[in-house]
Design a protein around this motif. Structure first.
Motif, mmCIF file in Angstrom:
data_model
loop_
_atom_site.group_PDB
_atom_site.id
_atom_site.type_symbol
_atom_site.label_atom_id
_atom_site.label_comp_id
_atom_site.label_asym_id
_atom_site.label_seq_id
_atom_site.Cartn_x
_atom_site.Cartn_y
_atom_site.Cartn_z
ATOM 1 N N PHE A 80 0.837 -1.189 0.000
ATOM 2 C CA PHE A 80 0.000 0.000 0.000
ATOM 3 C C PHE A 80 0.876 1.244 0.000
ATOM 4 O O PHE A 80 1.822 1.359 0.785
ATOM 5 N N SER A 81 0.583 2.174 -0.913
ATOM 6 C CA SER A 81 1.141 3.517 -0.857
ATOM 7 C C SER A 81 0.265 4.324 0.097
ATOM 8 O O SER A 81 -0.759 3.832 0.589
ATOM 9 N N PRO A 82 0.609 5.580 0.362
ATOM 10 C CA PRO A 82 -0.266 6.391 1.212
ATOM 11 C C PRO A 82 -1.656 6.630 0.630
ATOM 12 O O PRO A 82 -2.572 7.011 1.372
ATOM 13 N N LEU A 83 -1.834 6.373 -0.688
ATOM 14 C CA LEU A 83 -3.131 6.634 -1.319
ATOM 15 C C LEU A 83 -3.876 5.391 -1.763
ATOM 16 O O LEU A 83 -5.101 5.415 -1.856
ATOM 17 N N ALA A 84 -3.163 4.309 -2.092
ATOM 18 C CA ALA A 84 -3.846 3.177 -2.720
ATOM 19 C C ALA A 84 -2.980 1.925 -2.663
ATOM 20 O O ALA A 84 -1.771 1.995 -2.407
ATOM 21 N N GLU A 85 -3.601 0.792 -2.948
ATOM 22 C CA GLU A 85 -2.856 -0.455 -3.054
ATOM 23 C C GLU A 85 -2.128 -0.509 -4.396
ATOM 24 O O GLU A 85 -2.618 -0.011 -5.417
ATOM 25 N N VAL A 86 -0.942 -1.108 -4.389
ATOM 26 C CA VAL A 86 -0.109 -1.269 -5.565
ATOM 27 C C VAL A 86 0.080 -2.760 -5.811
ATOM 28 O O VAL A 86 0.286 -3.533 -4.864
ATOM 29 N N ALA A 87 0.006 -3.180 -7.070
ATOM 30 C CA ALA A 87 0.070 -4.611 -7.380
ATOM 31 C C ALA A 87 1.421 -5.221 -7.058
ATOM 32 O O ALA A 87 1.510 -6.380 -6.609
ATOM 33 N N PHE A 88 2.486 -4.473 -7.283
ATOM 34 C CA PHE A 88 3.829 -4.994 -7.026
ATOM 35 C C PHE A 88 4.757 -3.841 -6.694
ATOM 36 O O PHE A 88 4.692 -2.784 -7.313
ATOM 37 N N CYS A 89 5.643 -4.066 -5.733
ATOM 38 C CA CYS A 89 6.624 -3.063 -5.325
ATOM 39 C C CYS A 89 7.949 -3.758 -5.069
ATOM 40 O O CYS A 89 8.041 -4.624 -4.192
ATOM 41 N N THR A 208 2.352 3.046 -12.804
ATOM 42 C CA THR A 208 2.760 3.165 -11.409
ATOM 43 C C THR A 208 3.756 4.304 -11.235
ATOM 44 O O THR A 208 3.640 5.113 -10.320
ATOM 45 N N THR A 209 4.794 4.358 -12.076
ATOM 46 C CA THR A 209 5.713 5.490 -12.075
ATOM 47 C C THR A 209 6.090 5.830 -13.510
ATOM 48 O O THR A 209 5.779 5.089 -14.445
ATOM 49 N N LEU A 210 6.778 6.954 -13.667
ATOM 50 C CA LEU A 210 7.563 7.215 -14.867
ATOM 51 C C LEU A 210 8.998 6.817 -14.557
ATOM 52 O O LEU A 210 9.507 7.146 -13.476
ATOM 53 N N GLN A 211 9.626 6.085 -15.464
ATOM 54 C CA GLN A 211 11.040 5.748 -15.319
ATOM 55 C C GLN A 211 11.825 6.701 -16.210
ATOM 56 O O GLN A 211 11.893 6.534 -17.426
ATOM 57 N N LEU A 212 12.387 7.743 -15.599
ATOM 58 C CA LEU A 212 13.169 8.740 -16.316
ATOM 59 C C LEU A 212 14.634 8.315 -16.254
ATOM 60 O O LEU A 212 15.165 8.080 -15.169
ATOM 61 N N PRO A 228 3.294 10.332 -8.469
ATOM 62 C CA PRO A 228 2.171 11.094 -7.925
ATOM 63 C C PRO A 228 0.927 10.253 -7.674
ATOM 64 O O PRO A 228 0.133 10.595 -6.800
ATOM 65 N N VAL A 229 0.746 9.157 -8.414
ATOM 66 C CA VAL A 229 -0.452 8.339 -8.188
ATOM 67 C C VAL A 229 -0.417 7.656 -6.826
ATOM 68 O O VAL A 229 -1.447 7.206 -6.326
ATOM 69 N N GLY A 230 0.752 7.574 -6.220
ATOM 70 C CA GLY A 230 0.868 7.028 -4.873
ATOM 71 C C GLY A 230 0.869 8.091 -3.794
ATOM 72 O O GLY A 230 1.040 7.774 -2.616
#
Length: 299
Positions: A80-89, A208-212, A228-230
């Motif tokens: 879980f991020s502060p805003l939502a569940e994430v499928a994989f971290c 989930t993120t941008l990979q820059l 930002p989505v997290g």
């Protein structure tokens, strides 16, 4: 700590461990929360713990599906991020694996994630515990030019600041990431973006993120990951994106297996971390390795 769910008994808060991943220094890498016994915690309670902790992700362990692996070495894991569940971290997986190895010894583990089973091997190297996760099978997809243009607008990057040798793609190895190559290290360092605009695009594309990425050499890269989505401006070290990027480099023919990529991340945030990605012949998965360290109380 086991939760007491007996009728009338007060619920006890489980122990929340704090580890940093992809650094042996607690002041580097990416902090993660780790709850080794999340039995009895519902979704709302897990999200509340993650939000209170404020790290990009917190991992919660419960009993594994039947037949997943050896008892005591197999678990169901949720993030879980502060805003939502994430499928994989990835970084929370590395942190959790090292936390388990400190208590039960190095060796093989396997985690049931929403993206699929993720094996992890923890070994002691030079006095430190180092975890290697094997991703689910990855894939790499094209991205529409209009979506790239919107991402660049949110980042306030001119199109001329992209590296044509690293064309935009969406890469997946458990979570989806938009890969954008920066032409210079200075472009990568100057990250100041429109949080809400980028979050809206990422939700639409299920990112989930941008990979820059800035490429230093054939196998050495510097990366940054807006999240930002997290609810987090930037992820300091991103194992899931590293796994996806490994698949990206192979799909585009930038490297040929066997190959080891070195990813430097977090330096621009003052939390330097080091991730390695191994690509193996005959194995489409990415194998992401890093150390982890317990964050002292009060730090």
């Amino acid at each position: 700590m086991t939760l007491d769910t007996t009728a009338g008994a007060p619920a006890r808060t489980p122990e929340v461990l704090r580890y940093t991943a992809f650094s042996a220094d607690p002041a580097g890498g990416n902090p993660a929360g780790v709850v080794l016994d999340a039995g009895g915690l519902d979704d709302a309670a897990q999200l509340a713990i993650a939000a209170e902790l404020g790290y990009s992700e917190t991992a919660f362990l419960t009993v594994p599906p039947e037949g997943l692996g050896e008892p005591g070495r197999a678990f169901t894991i949720r993030y879980f991020s502060p805003l939502a569940e994430v499928a994989f971290c990835g970084h929370a997986t590395v942190a959790t694996a090292v936390a388990l190895a400190e208590r039960h010894g190095p060796g093989d583990l396997v985690f049931a994630t929403q993206a699929g089973p993720v094996p992890v091997t923890v070994a002691r190297q030079g006095g430190a515990l180092r975890a290697t996760l094997s991703s689910v099978e990855p894939r790499v997809e094209p991205v529409a030019p209009a979506d790239v243009a919107e991402a660049l607008a949110a980042l306030d990057w001119p199109a001329a600041d992209l590296n044509p040798a690293l064309p935009p793609r969406i890469a997946y190895a458990g979570a989806r990431h938009l890969v954008l190559g920066a032409a210079t290290r200075e472009r990568l360092a100057a990250l100041a973006y429109d949080f809400d605009r980028l979050a809206a695009l990422m939700r639409r594309l299920d990112l989930t993120t941008l990979q820059l990425v800035w490429q230093e050499s054939e196998t050495v890269f510097h990366v940054r990951d807006p999240f930002p989505v997290g609810g987090v401006v930037e992820d300091p070290a991103t194992g899931a994106a590293a796994a996806a990027f490994g698949a990206y480099t192979r799909a585009l023919g930038l490297v040929t297996a066997p190959a080891t990529l070195t990813l430097h991340q977090g330096h621009d945030l003052g939390r330097p971390g080091l991730l390695t990605v191994d690509l193996r012949p005959g194995d489409p998965r990415s194998h992401v390795s890093g150390t982890a360290a317990r964050i002292p109380a009060g730090a």
